[in-house]
Motif scaffolding. Structure first.
Motif, PDB file in Angstrom:
ATOM      1  N   TYR A  42      99.168  13.395 -49.108  1.00 52.26           N
ATOM      2  CA  TYR A  42     100.040  12.665 -50.085  1.00 52.26           C
ATOM      3  C   TYR A  42      99.313  11.435 -50.464  1.00 52.26           C
ATOM      4  CZ  TYR A  42     104.106  15.664 -49.101  1.00 52.26           C
ATOM      5  OH  TYR A  42     105.093  16.641 -49.029  1.00 52.26           O
ATOM      6  N   PRO A  43      99.470  10.914 -51.945  1.00 54.50           N
ATOM      7  CA  PRO A  43      98.627   9.675 -52.453  1.00 54.50           C
ATOM      8  C   PRO A  43      99.031   8.394 -51.662  1.00 54.50           C
ATOM      9  CG  PRO A  43     100.698  10.247 -53.759  1.00 54.50           C
ATOM     10  CD  PRO A  43     100.416  11.400 -52.781  1.00 54.50           C
ATOM     11  N   ALA A  44      97.848   7.815 -51.275  1.00 50.27           N
ATOM     12  CA  ALA A  44      98.061   6.071 -50.749  1.00 50.27           C
ATOM     13  C   ALA A  44      98.943   5.617 -51.909  1.00 50.27           C
ATOM     14  CB  ALA A  44      96.596   5.910 -50.625  1.00 50.27           C
ATOM     15  N   VAL A  45     100.024   4.837 -51.273  1.00 51.98           N
ATOM     16  CA  VAL A  45     100.633   3.955 -52.106  1.00 51.98           C
ATOM     17  C   VAL A  45     100.760   2.574 -51.468  1.00 51.98           C
ATOM     18  CG1 VAL A  45     102.306   5.915 -53.152  1.00 51.98           C
ATOM     19  CG2 VAL A  45     102.689   4.538 -50.843  1.00 51.98           C
ATOM     20  N   TYR A  46     101.201   1.416 -52.320  1.00 53.63           N
ATOM     21  CA  TYR A  46     100.948   0.240 -51.923  1.00 53.63           C
ATOM     22  C   TYR A  46      99.745  -0.390 -51.392  1.00 53.63           C
ATOM     23  CZ  TYR A  46     106.084   0.900 -51.708  1.00 53.63           C
ATOM     24  OH  TYR A  46     107.486   1.197 -52.139  1.00 53.63           O
ATOM     25  N   VAL A  47      98.798   0.125 -52.191  1.00 53.36           N
ATOM     26  CA  VAL A  47      97.417  -0.537 -52.209  1.00 53.36           C
ATOM     27  C   VAL A  47      97.069  -1.175 -53.404  1.00 53.36           C
ATOM     28  CG1 VAL A  47      95.107   0.569 -52.327  1.00 53.36           C
ATOM     29  CG2 VAL A  47      96.848   1.472 -51.102  1.00 53.36           C
TER      30      VAL A  47
END
Length: 178
Positions: A42-47
């Motif tokens: 799943y996509p990396a988030v909070y980056v």
């Protein structure tokens, strides 16, 4: 890249000491999102933008300019969405809270850009290298223009593109900028 950076890919950068941890380890619906095998694709988030730059450098890549991102999404025929001018539905993209959280990268092959790049509309916003300037496109000239050298109005504001799973149809159009 053809796909968004996944949590699994970003985790490798963190483990190598080249990237900082995301500011949150959860997604909207999942308390345990980052650093779990279940959501590794799943996509990396909070980056942050800086984290995205660090990841790209670690991976031997770079963030695209805003113009490069738009070309990869739009192609040469100036389409409204990566898949063309058809209004979006759940076969093209994760948007309008239809799923109410992020989805596995590459889950919408019908929504591919003319170059086969996936998830360019919806799912998660995508960082580009440019600083944000509200009139950047009106003032740009030539091929592959870059944005302003500093954020207009101060601060560290960089451009995001593509919209997210939370955004409505208008916000996942390729012309939309954040």
């Amino acid at each position: 890249d053809k796909f968004e950076v996944t949590t699994g890919m970003y985790k490798l950068c963190v483990e190598a000491g080249a990237c900082d941890l995301p500011t949150s380890f959860e997604s909207e619906q999942h308390e345990k999102y980052f650093n779990t095998e279940e959501y590794a694709d799943y996509p990396a988030v909070y980056v942050s933008w800086g984290n995205a730059v660090d990841y790209c450098e670690w991976a031997g890549k770079r963030l695209p300019t805003e113009a490069e991102w738009e070309y990869a999404a739009r192609g040469t025929d100036f389409r409204i969405f990566p898949w063309g001018d058809q209004r979006p539905d759940s076969s093209y993209a994760n948007f309008n809270r239809n799923i109410n959280d992020v989805t596995r990268v590459g889950s919408f092959p019908a929504g591919a850009s003319p170059f086969g790049v996936l998830d360019m509309s919806g799912n998660v916003w995508e960082w580009v290298s440019d600083f944000y300037g509200p009139e950047a496109y009106n003032q740009a000239a030539g091929a592959n223009p870059t944005g302003p050298m500093a954020a207009v109005g101060g601060g560290e504001r960089h451009v995001i593109r593509g919209g997210s799973y939370q955004d409505v149809e208008d916000d996942i159009r390729l012309a939309n900028r954040g």
